[in-house]
Design a protein around this motif. Structure first.
Motif, PDB file in Angstrom:
ATOM      1  N   VAL A 197      43.822  34.433  42.676  1.00 30.82           N
ATOM      2  CA  VAL A 197      42.342  34.506  42.365  1.00 30.82           C
ATOM      3  C   VAL A 197      42.254  34.514  41.086  1.00 30.82           C
ATOM      4  O   VAL A 197      41.120  34.501  40.448  1.00 30.82           O
ATOM      5  N   GLY A 198      43.100  35.046  40.232  1.00 34.73           N
ATOM      6  CA  GLY A 198      43.139  34.999  38.790  1.00 34.73           C
ATOM      7  C   GLY A 198      43.134  36.449  38.052  1.00 34.73           C
ATOM      8  O   GLY A 198      42.750  36.867  37.214  1.00 34.73           O
ATOM      9  N   LYS A 199      43.955  37.461  38.702  1.00 36.11           N
ATOM     10  CA  LYS A 199      44.306  38.821  38.318  1.00 36.11           C
ATOM     11  C   LYS A 199      44.789  38.788  36.723  1.00 36.11           C
ATOM     12  O   LYS A 199      44.495  39.286  36.076  1.00 36.11           O
ATOM     13  N   SER A 200      45.912  38.053  36.878  1.00 40.80           N
ATOM     14  CA  SER A 200      46.784  38.113  35.634  1.00 40.80           C
ATOM     15  C   SER A 200      46.203  37.414  34.628  1.00 40.80           C
ATOM     16  O   SER A 200      46.101  37.965  33.498  1.00 40.80           O
ATOM     17  N   SER A 201      45.397  36.496  34.915  1.00 42.36           N
ATOM     18  CA  SER A 201      44.583  35.710  33.724  1.00 42.36           C
ATOM     19  C   SER A 201      43.636  36.602  33.269  1.00 42.36           C
ATOM     20  O   SER A 201      43.238  36.567  31.957  1.00 42.36           O
ATOM     21  N   LEU A 202      42.867  37.481  34.220  1.00 46.43           N
ATOM     22  CA  LEU A 202      41.863  38.152  33.788  1.00 46.43           C
ATOM     23  C   LEU A 202      42.490  39.500  32.740  1.00 46.43           C
ATOM     24  O   LEU A 202      41.750  39.672  31.497  1.00 46.43           O
ATOM     25  N   ILE A 203      43.346  39.766  32.996  1.00 47.16           N
ATOM     26  CA  ILE A 203      44.225  40.745  32.151  1.00 47.16           C
ATOM     27  C   ILE A 203      44.520  40.239  30.861  1.00 47.16           C
ATOM     28  O   ILE A 203      44.336  40.808  29.701  1.00 47.16           O
ATOM     29  N   ASN A 204      44.928  38.989  30.848  1.00 49.86           N
ATOM     30  CA  ASN A 204      45.113  38.226  29.578  1.00 49.86           C
ATOM     31  C   ASN A 204      43.678  38.101  28.855  1.00 49.86           C
ATOM     32  O   ASN A 204      43.999  38.085  27.450  1.00 49.86           O
ATOM     33  N   THR A 205      42.907  37.731  29.461  1.00 56.28           N
ATOM     34  CA  THR A 205      41.509  37.741  28.892  1.00 56.28           C
ATOM     35  C   THR A 205      40.995  38.969  28.171  1.00 56.28           C
ATOM     36  O   THR A 205      40.752  39.020  27.085  1.00 56.28           O
ATOM     37  N   LEU A 206      41.164  39.799  28.992  1.00 50.33           N
ATOM     38  CA  LEU A 206      40.619  41.318  28.578  1.00 50.33           C
ATOM     39  C   LEU A 206      41.612  41.621  27.327  1.00 50.33           C
ATOM     40  O   LEU A 206      40.867  42.316  26.254  1.00 50.33           O
ATOM     41  N   THR A 207      42.752  41.447  27.176  1.00 51.90           N
ATOM     42  CA  THR A 207      43.769  41.975  26.250  1.00 51.90           C
ATOM     43  C   THR A 207      43.598  40.919  24.870  1.00 51.90           C
ATOM     44  O   THR A 207      44.252  41.125  24.311  1.00 51.90           O
ATOM     45  N   ASN A 208      43.193  39.503  25.375  1.00 50.80           N
ATOM     46  CA  ASN A 208      43.406  38.688  24.116  1.00 50.80           C
ATOM     47  C   ASN A 208      44.799  38.229  24.023  1.00 50.80           C
ATOM     48  O   ASN A 208      45.061  37.776  22.958  1.00 50.80           O
ATOM     49  N   ARG A 209      45.564  38.465  25.083  1.00 48.82           N
ATOM     50  CA  ARG A 209      46.958  37.947  25.026  1.00 48.82           C
ATOM     51  C   ARG A 209      47.529  37.087  25.901  1.00 48.82           C
ATOM     52  O   ARG A 209      47.550  37.278  27.092  1.00 48.82           O
ATOM     53  N   LYS A 210      47.495  35.924  25.574  1.00 51.12           N
ATOM     54  CA  LYS A 210      47.816  34.732  26.624  1.00 51.12           C
ATOM     55  C   LYS A 210      48.833  34.694  27.423  1.00 51.12           C
ATOM     56  O   LYS A 210      48.661  34.738  28.835  1.00 51.12           O
ATOM     57  N   GLY A 211      50.037  35.127  27.048  1.00 52.16           N
ATOM     58  CA  GLY A 211      51.251  35.227  27.917  1.00 52.16           C
ATOM     59  C   GLY A 211      51.636  36.659  28.433  1.00 52.16           C
ATOM     60  O   GLY A 211      52.633  36.848  29.052  1.00 52.16           O
ATOM     61  N   LEU A 212      50.820  37.734  28.338  1.00 57.50           N
ATOM     62  CA  LEU A 212      50.914  38.881  28.411  1.00 57.50           C
ATOM     63  C   LEU A 212      51.388  39.224  30.037  1.00 57.50           C
ATOM     64  O   LEU A 212      52.482  39.357  30.304  1.00 57.50           O
ATOM     65  N   ALA A 213      50.361  38.710  30.892  1.00 55.85           N
ATOM     66  CA  ALA A 213      50.540  38.756  32.285  1.00 55.85           C
ATOM     67  C   ALA A 213      51.098  37.291  32.628  1.00 55.85           C
ATOM     68  O   ALA A 213      50.340  36.493  32.516  1.00 55.85           O
ATOM     69  N   LYS A 214      52.096  37.192  33.484  1.00 54.12           N
ATOM     70  CA  LYS A 214      52.482  36.030  33.768  1.00 54.12           C
ATOM     71  C   LYS A 214      51.501  35.319  34.994  1.00 54.12           C
ATOM     72  O   LYS A 214      51.216  35.849  35.835  1.00 54.12           O
ATOM     73  N   THR A 215      51.135  34.064  34.702  1.00 48.02           N
ATOM     74  CA  THR A 215      50.151  33.688  35.628  1.00 48.02           C
ATOM     75  C   THR A 215      50.824  32.306  36.280  1.00 48.02           C
ATOM     76  O   THR A 215      51.767  31.719  35.526  1.00 48.02           O
ATOM     77  N   SER A 216      50.252  31.813  37.215  1.00 54.59           N
ATOM     78  CA  SER A 216      50.857  30.634  37.655  1.00 54.59           C
ATOM     79  C   SER A 216      49.750  29.938  38.724  1.00 54.59           C
ATOM     80  O   SER A 216      48.784  30.322  39.281  1.00 54.59           O
ATOM     81  N   SER A 217      50.133  28.612  38.870  1.00 56.84           N
ATOM     82  CA  SER A 217      48.962  27.738  39.616  1.00 56.84           C
ATOM     83  C   SER A 217      49.522  27.933  41.159  1.00 56.84           C
ATOM     84  O   SER A 217      48.805  27.755  42.014  1.00 56.84           O
ATOM     85  N   ARG A 218      50.851  28.419  41.209  1.00 55.86           N
ATOM     86  CA  ARG A 218      51.244  28.738  42.584  1.00 55.86           C
ATOM     87  C   ARG A 218      51.041  30.031  43.049  1.00 55.86           C
ATOM     88  O   ARG A 218      51.403  31.234  42.384  1.00 55.86           O
ATOM     89  N   PRO A 219      50.439  30.349  44.195  1.00 51.93           N
ATOM     90  CA  PRO A 219      50.113  31.696  44.356  1.00 51.93           C
ATOM     91  C   PRO A 219      51.377  32.844  44.806  1.00 51.93           C
ATOM     92  O   PRO A 219      52.497  32.158  44.946  1.00 51.93           O
ATOM     93  N   GLY A 220      51.264  33.945  44.570  1.00 54.28           N
ATOM     94  CA  GLY A 220      52.464  34.732  44.920  1.00 54.28           C
ATOM     95  C   GLY A 220      53.309  35.088  43.565  1.00 54.28           C
ATOM     96  O   GLY A 220      54.403  35.574  43.689  1.00 54.28           O
ATOM     97  N   LYS A 221      52.509  34.848  42.596  1.00 56.46           N
ATOM     98  CA  LYS A 221      53.474  35.046  41.246  1.00 56.46           C
ATOM     99  C   LYS A 221      53.893  36.704  40.861  1.00 56.46           C
ATOM    100  O   LYS A 221      54.879  36.911  40.852  1.00 56.46           O
ATOM    101  N   THR A 222      52.454  37.103  41.103  1.00 55.07           N
ATOM    102  CA  THR A 222      52.866  38.748  40.896  1.00 55.07           C
ATOM    103  C   THR A 222      53.383  39.545  42.195  1.00 55.07           C
ATOM    104  O   THR A 222      52.687  39.324  43.004  1.00 55.07           O
TER     105      THR A 222
END
Ligand code: GTP
Ligand code: MG
Length: 195
Positions: A34-59
């Motif tokens: 759904v975009g949890k890791s991407s949200l964390i990256n957006t809030l922190t302004n850090r692109k690669g802080l939380a690993k994101t993936s187009s494949r579900p089940g990354k975290t």
């Protein structure tokens, strides 16, 4: 909330590895992908802080990020991921449930819902569960860039009717792509940490 420092601390398989400082924690929950890791990256302004993936089940574990040396963001594994075994699913479920139920310094849960779709059975169950345990919740309707702005209100209404959030639960329309809703969400989280 002005985030000036954000660092990854630990990927915790269980409570033994959770941080012990006793800083307040904000957890991010939602369907896998759904975009949890991407949200964390957006809030922190850090692109690669939380690993994101187009494949579900990354975290797959509970990932703790230390914010401004005084607060944790906790990226929870996504629920409702079909391609894992029943055993793994129930293990994740229990891990998330135990965390949410027992973590003393949990000040808020940000529950993400894809604004494009009606909430899934799992979304509804999770939301009812948060209500039942009276865990302060923020609903984030994300991937807003995927539909036109004119449709936001209509989609938000459908999601509200299905989840029936408490009146005091804030609802934020968000996009990691356009950063829509970032300031609003940071303001809400700031208040929740301080109250
Ligand atoms: P799990 O770790 O598997 O539970 O997933 P997650 O909820 O952490 O999702 P993640 O942040 O990895 O994002 C999943 C996919 O959705 C990635 O391809 C992201 O680029 C994409 N995505 C996340 N947020 C947005 C958004 O606001 N807009 C658009 N267009 N894509 C997004
Ligand atoms: Mg993730």
């Amino acid at each position: 909330m002005n985030i000036t420092a954000a660092e990854f601390i630990i990927s915790a398989p269980g409570p033994k590895q959770y941080p012990v400082e006793g800083y307040p924690e904000i957890a991010f929950a939602g369907r896998s992908n759904v975009g949890k890791s991407s949200l964390i990256n957006t809030l922190t302004n850090r692109k690669g802080l939380a690993k994101t993936s187009s494949r579900p089940g990354k975290t797959q574990l509970l990932n703790f990020y230390l914010i401004n040396k005084s607060l944790y963001f906790v990226d929870l594994p996504g629920y409702g991921f079909a391609r894992v075994s029943k055993e793994t699913k129930s293990y994740w479920g229990k891990m998330i449930e135990n965390y949410l139920k027992n973590r003393e310094k949990l000040v808020a849960v940000v529950q993400l819902i894809d604004i494009r779709h009606a909430p899934s059975r799992d979304d509804i169950t999770m939301h009812q569960w948060l209500k039942h345990y009276r865990i302060p919740t923020v609903l984030v309707l994300n991937k807003a860039d995927k539909i036109t702005r004119g449709k936001w209100a209509q989609h938000a209404k459908i999601i509200r009717q299905s989840l029936m959030p408490d009146p005091e639960t804030p609802v934020v329309v968000f996009s990691a792509e356009t950063r829509q809703g970032r300031e609003e969400l940071l303001g809400i989280l700031d208040k929740m940490v301080k109250s």
